[in-house]
Scaffold this motif. Structure first.
Motif, PDB file in Angstrom:
ATOM      1  N   TYR A 119       0.857  -1.207   0.000  1.00  0.00           N
ATOM      2  CA  TYR A 119       0.000   0.000   0.000  1.00  0.00           C
ATOM      3  C   TYR A 119       0.884   1.245   0.000  1.00  0.00           C
ATOM      4  CZ  TYR A 119      -3.357  -3.573   1.477  1.00  0.00           C
ATOM      5  OH  TYR A 119      -4.127  -4.715   1.546  1.00  0.00           O
ATOM      6  N   PRO A 120       1.533   1.545  -1.136  1.00  0.00           N
ATOM      7  CA  PRO A 120       2.551   2.611  -1.165  1.00  0.00           C
ATOM      8  C   PRO A 120       2.000   4.007  -0.852  1.00  0.00           C
ATOM      9  CG  PRO A 120       2.033   1.815  -3.390  1.00  0.00           C
ATOM     10  CD  PRO A 120       1.363   0.868  -2.432  1.00  0.00           C
ATOM     11  N   ALA A 121       0.693   4.203  -1.027  1.00  0.00           N
ATOM     12  CA  ALA A 121       0.148   5.557  -0.807  1.00  0.00           C
ATOM     13  C   ALA A 121      -0.172   5.827   0.662  1.00  0.00           C
ATOM     14  CB  ALA A 121      -1.119   5.746  -1.643  1.00  0.00           C
ATOM     15  N   VAL A 122       0.026   4.823   1.491  1.00  0.00           N
ATOM     16  CA  VAL A 122      -0.358   4.959   2.906  1.00  0.00           C
ATOM     17  C   VAL A 122       0.809   5.503   3.735  1.00  0.00           C
ATOM     18  CG1 VAL A 122      -1.098   3.704   4.969  1.00  0.00           C
ATOM     19  CG2 VAL A 122      -2.093   3.139   2.723  1.00  0.00           C
ATOM     20  N   ASP A 123       0.503   6.481   4.588  1.00  0.00           N
ATOM     21  CA  ASP A 123       1.533   7.107   5.442  1.00  0.00           C
ATOM     22  C   ASP A 123       1.639   6.464   6.808  1.00  0.00           C
ATOM     23  OD1 ASP A 123       2.174   9.507   3.742  1.00  0.00           O
ATOM     24  OD2 ASP A 123      -0.004   9.703   3.946  1.00  0.00           O
ATOM     25  N   LEU A 124       0.521   5.942   7.302  1.00  0.00           N
ATOM     26  CA  LEU A 124       0.513   5.415   8.672  1.00  0.00           C
ATOM     27  C   LEU A 124      -0.379   4.184   8.733  1.00  0.00           C
ATOM     28  CD1 LEU A 124       1.189   5.868  11.719  1.00  0.00           C
ATOM     29  CD2 LEU A 124      -0.868   7.291  11.841  1.00  0.00           C
ATOM     30  N   PHE A 125       0.123   3.097   9.333  1.00  0.00           N
ATOM     31  CA  PHE A 125      -0.660   1.870   9.498  1.00  0.00           C
ATOM     32  C   PHE A 125      -0.986   1.700  10.985  1.00  0.00           C
ATOM     33  CE2 PHE A 125      -0.343   0.254   5.269  1.00  0.00           C
ATOM     34  CZ  PHE A 125       0.873   0.714   4.767  1.00  0.00           C
ATOM     35  N   LEU A 126      -2.224   1.441  11.274  1.00  0.00           N
ATOM     36  CA  LEU A 126      -2.651   1.219  12.661  1.00  0.00           C
ATOM     37  C   LEU A 126      -3.410  -0.098  12.730  1.00  0.00           C
ATOM     38  CD1 LEU A 126      -4.126   4.727  13.653  1.00  0.00           C
ATOM     39  CD2 LEU A 126      -1.893   3.784  14.318  1.00  0.00           C
ATOM     40  N   ARG A 127      -3.016  -0.998  13.652  1.00  0.00           N
ATOM     41  CA  ARG A 127      -3.797  -2.213  13.865  1.00  0.00           C
ATOM     42  C   ARG A 127      -5.122  -1.840  14.508  1.00  0.00           C
ATOM     43  NH1 ARG A 127       1.073  -3.654  16.741  1.00  0.00           N
ATOM     44  NH2 ARG A 127      -0.191  -3.192  18.583  1.00  0.00           N
ATOM     45  N   PRO A 128      -6.119  -2.715  14.468  1.00  0.00           N
ATOM     46  CA  PRO A 128      -7.394  -2.390  15.137  1.00  0.00           C
ATOM     47  C   PRO A 128      -7.221  -1.977  16.604  1.00  0.00           C
ATOM     48  CG  PRO A 128      -7.664  -4.313  13.745  1.00  0.00           C
ATOM     49  CD  PRO A 128      -6.206  -3.978  13.720  1.00  0.00           C
ATOM     50  N   ASP A 129      -6.276  -2.609  17.326  1.00  0.00           N
ATOM     51  CA  ASP A 129      -6.098  -2.263  18.745  1.00  0.00           C
ATOM     52  C   ASP A 129      -5.397  -0.922  18.914  1.00  0.00           C
ATOM     53  OD1 ASP A 129      -2.942  -3.138  19.785  1.00  0.00           O
ATOM     54  OD2 ASP A 129      -3.661  -3.705  17.786  1.00  0.00           O
ATOM     55  N   GLU A 130      -4.868  -0.364  17.818  1.00  0.00           N
ATOM     56  CA  GLU A 130      -4.174   0.936  17.906  1.00  0.00           C
ATOM     57  C   GLU A 130      -5.064   2.100  17.441  1.00  0.00           C
ATOM     58  OE1 GLU A 130       0.455  -0.036  16.960  1.00  0.00           O
ATOM     59  OE2 GLU A 130      -0.970  -0.322  15.304  1.00  0.00           O
ATOM     60  N   GLU A 131      -6.277   1.798  16.965  1.00  0.00           N
ATOM     61  CA  GLU A 131      -7.122   2.860  16.404  1.00  0.00           C
ATOM     62  C   GLU A 131      -7.364   4.022  17.367  1.00  0.00           C
ATOM     63  OE1 GLU A 131      -9.396  -0.204  13.349  1.00  0.00           O
ATOM     64  OE2 GLU A 131     -10.573   0.846  14.881  1.00  0.00           O
ATOM     65  N   PRO A 132      -7.518   3.750  18.689  1.00  0.00           N
ATOM     66  CA  PRO A 132      -7.719   4.888  19.599  1.00  0.00           C
ATOM     67  C   PRO A 132      -6.536   5.863  19.636  1.00  0.00           C
ATOM     68  CG  PRO A 132      -8.443   2.859  20.620  1.00  0.00           C
ATOM     69  CD  PRO A 132      -7.684   2.469  19.380  1.00  0.00           C
ATOM     70  N   GLU A 133      -5.394   5.476  19.026  1.00  0.00           N
ATOM     71  CA  GLU A 133      -4.216   6.371  19.014  1.00  0.00           C
ATOM     72  C   GLU A 133      -4.173   7.240  17.762  1.00  0.00           C
ATOM     73  OE1 GLU A 133      -1.849   2.702  21.095  1.00  0.00           O
ATOM     74  OE2 GLU A 133      -0.828   3.811  19.489  1.00  0.00           O
ATOM     75  N   LEU A 134      -5.191   7.110  16.895  1.00  0.00           N
ATOM     76  CA  LEU A 134      -5.165   7.800  15.597  1.00  0.00           C
ATOM     77  C   LEU A 134      -4.827   9.281  15.754  1.00  0.00           C
ATOM     78  CD1 LEU A 134      -5.869   7.933  12.503  1.00  0.00           C
ATOM     79  CD2 LEU A 134      -8.233   8.398  13.217  1.00  0.00           C
ATOM     80  N   VAL A 135      -5.592   9.990  16.575  1.00  0.00           N
ATOM     81  CA  VAL A 135      -5.413  11.445  16.715  1.00  0.00           C
ATOM     82  C   VAL A 135      -4.019  11.768  17.239  1.00  0.00           C
ATOM     83  CG1 VAL A 135      -6.198  13.416  18.091  1.00  0.00           C
ATOM     84  CG2 VAL A 135      -7.860  11.950  16.949  1.00  0.00           C
ATOM     85  N   ALA A 136      -3.568  10.996  18.224  1.00  0.00           N
ATOM     86  CA  ALA A 136      -2.250  11.262  18.817  1.00  0.00           C
ATOM     87  C   ALA A 136      -1.142  10.985  17.806  1.00  0.00           C
ATOM     88  CB  ALA A 136      -2.065  10.414  20.060  1.00  0.00           C
TER      89      ALA A 136
END
Ligand code: SF4
Length: 536
Positions: free
Chosen positions: A132-149
């Motif tokens: 997924y070359p266009a993606v800047d940040l990968f978050l696992r489902p358990d990391e989603e609450p950290e999105l804003v931070a």
């Protein structure tokens, strides 16, 4: 206008072998702005209800951080892709958009793309960037609450900040999966702080259990979401109370295995009357622990000031045959708010195939559950999931699946052809049913189910049913099933909603009916929907 400066987040990561600590992607450092405008975001959600609920939480967190929702993916400065990995096709949908996303980024260098959901696991971090070359940040489902931070949009102590504690991991098969240990507390905080951007005004999701402990050999969920983690009983009941206060009439309790709720929670004296041992699949002692039956009864008993049920419609999805217990069936039959519909995936109609799938029940034990259910709740609407063309499935095996559909006569079947998923045990089995044959079997099954679905729906002709109107539909001359409908009368719109049996019902009526529960007399039945007119 440029976007807000995002600090480089040098976030210390726990030293685990699954994923080496990484600095925030270089591309995030360019997120500079001279007028502090926050990015407008768009969340693209694929897959199941759990993903939809997770997306509501991520959107809520971004709104709470001051971001606005963009009108479309193309007009956003921040795109969050909440992926589904249950089928190859779902992942190909996202891969297929990478080119367009790269072009959008070329046109708008400030654009940032975040990927989360079941395609992001603890064991595939290294491969994701290439895929997924266009993606800047990968978050696992358990990391989603950290999105804003992680995007540097949160104040150090504000909601979504990184003070969540370290992730934990658990071996699943030959892989390491991140657990959902931290998610119950995140959900309680998001609900408590009003940071869930619910996508409907009439219907709401309440996740009650995260992850999956089951052993289905074809399924990626245990690897992407880890083992089952139930939310505290009182947090869920309090969330239901808050929804009732907000006027929600239709609430669905969510989990990949919603009816496994509570087995991982400690026993409590107030649940002393909960007795039970799981009789199918992995044996479990459930004595004294909260279970979904207790939860349904607790939410059903939430009343209004004038003694009415505060939540008139209560649903739960997705159930597993292992945990369709007699106490659950009794609660479904005795709680007036629990709707007369159950989604009970069977996946196949042949015991040898079920064994290879790791489902750990037989066709006979599944049919016995259906019989007990229909005896307790006559007229209950039943839907299911089926996979065709699984490894080793012969014509005879497939015929037995068709026989099962003829026997149970489901109201609806969600069917798909088997596609091997990485890291799952089935990925090591020979995928020996040719694609053309998988497609032939899928077509044959859908054609049979269309007949059965039509017969089931025709049983509603002339009957009155309660519909919660939740949308206005475009005026179309021909309905799904090719039937012509006379145009809506002046001042009337084409409306749609669901009855308690979760059947889609079309009717004509005024805009004011959206959000109302109305009585409809069924005048036409198609394989997938009913059409009727208002009676009151
Ligand atoms: S029960 Fe089976 S199919 Fe469902 S999420 Fe768990 S492993 Fe996947």
């Amino acid at each position: 206008m440029t976007l807000r400066q995002l600090p480089v987040l040098d976030v210390p990561r726990p030293a685990v072998s699954a994923r080496p600590p990484t600095a925030a992607p270089a591309s995030l450092t360019e997120f500079v702005t001279d007028d502090l405008a926050l990015p407008r975001f768009h969340v693209w959600t694929l897959g199941c209800q759990m993903n939809k609920s997770d997306s509501e939480e991520m959107a809520g967190a971004l709104l709470a951080a001051g971001c606005a929702e963009a009108a479309s993916l193309e007009s956003a400065e921040l795109i969050v892709i909440n992926t589904c990995a249950i089928r190859e096709a779902a992942e190909h949908k996202v891969i297929g958009r990478m080119g367009a996303l790269s072009r959008l980024k070329a046109g708008n260098p400030a654009l940032r793309v975040v990927m989360t959901g079941c395609s992001v696991r603890a064991d595939n971090a290294a491969a994701l960037g290439r895929r997924y070359p266009a993606v800047d940040l990968f978050l696992r489902p358990d990391e989603e609450p950290e999105l804003v931070a992680r995007l540097g949009l949160a104040s150090p102590t504000g909601p979504g900040s990184l003070g969540r504690g370290a992730p934990s991991y658990q071996r699943v098969g030959r892989s390491l999966a991140a657990t959902a240990e931290r998610l119950p507390a995140d959900r309680a905080a998001a609900v408590g702080e009003g940071r869930v951007a619910r996508s409907s005004l009439t219907h709401a999701w309440i996740p009650i259990i995260y992850g999956c402990d089951k052993t289905c050999t074809y399924c990626i969920v245990p690897f992407s979401r880890g083992p089952e983690r139930s939310r505290p009983f009182d947090d869920i009941v309090e969330e239901a109370r808050a929804l009732a206060r907000a006027g929600y009439q239709d609430v669905t309790l969510l989990g990949q295995n919603v009816n496994s709720y509570g087995h991982d929670l400690p026993p409590e004296p107030r649940f002393a009357d909960v007795r039970g041992k799981r009789t199918l699949g992995r044996r479990l002692d459930l004595d004294g622990k909260p279970d979904i039956a207790a939860l349904l009864r607790a939410i059903d008993s939430i009343g209004t000031a004038d003694g009415e049920r505060a939540i008139p419609r209560l649903r739960f999805i997705t159930s597993h045959p292992w945990d369709l217990t007699d106490p659950l069936i009794a609660a479904m039959a005795e709680c007036a708010s629990v709707c007369e519909h159950l989604h009970l995936p069977v996946q196949a109609g042949d015991d040898a195939v079920l064994r290879r799938m790791g489902r750990q029940y037989t066709v006979e034990s599944y049919l016995a559950l259906v019989e007990r259910l229909r005896a307790a709740i006559p007229g209950i609407s039943l839907t299911t999931d089926v996979i065709v063309g699984f490894c080793g499935e012969t014509d005879a095996h497939f015929e037995r699946t068709l026989d099962l559909l003829r026997t149970v006569r489901y109201d609806q079947v969600f069917a798909a052809a088997f596609s091997p998923r990485p890291v799952t045990p089935a990925a090591r089995l020979p995928d020996d049913v040719p694609l053309a044959e998988k497609k032939r079997r899928l077509q044959a099954l859908l054609e049979l189910q269309e007949e059965i679905g039509l017969e089931r729906n025709r049983e509603w002709m002339g009957r009155s049913t309660e519909v919660l109107v939740d949308e206005v539909r475009p005026q179309r001359s021909h309905e799904h099933d090719g039937e012509t409908r006379s145009p809506a009368k002046p001042g009337q719109l084409r409306l749609a909603g669901r009855n308690r049996e979760n059947k889609l019902v079309h009717l004509d009526g005024a805009q004011e009916l959206v959000g109302a529960r109305v009585r409809v007399r069924v005048e036409h039945a198609g394989p997938y929907a009913l059409v009727g007119s208002l009676t009151a």
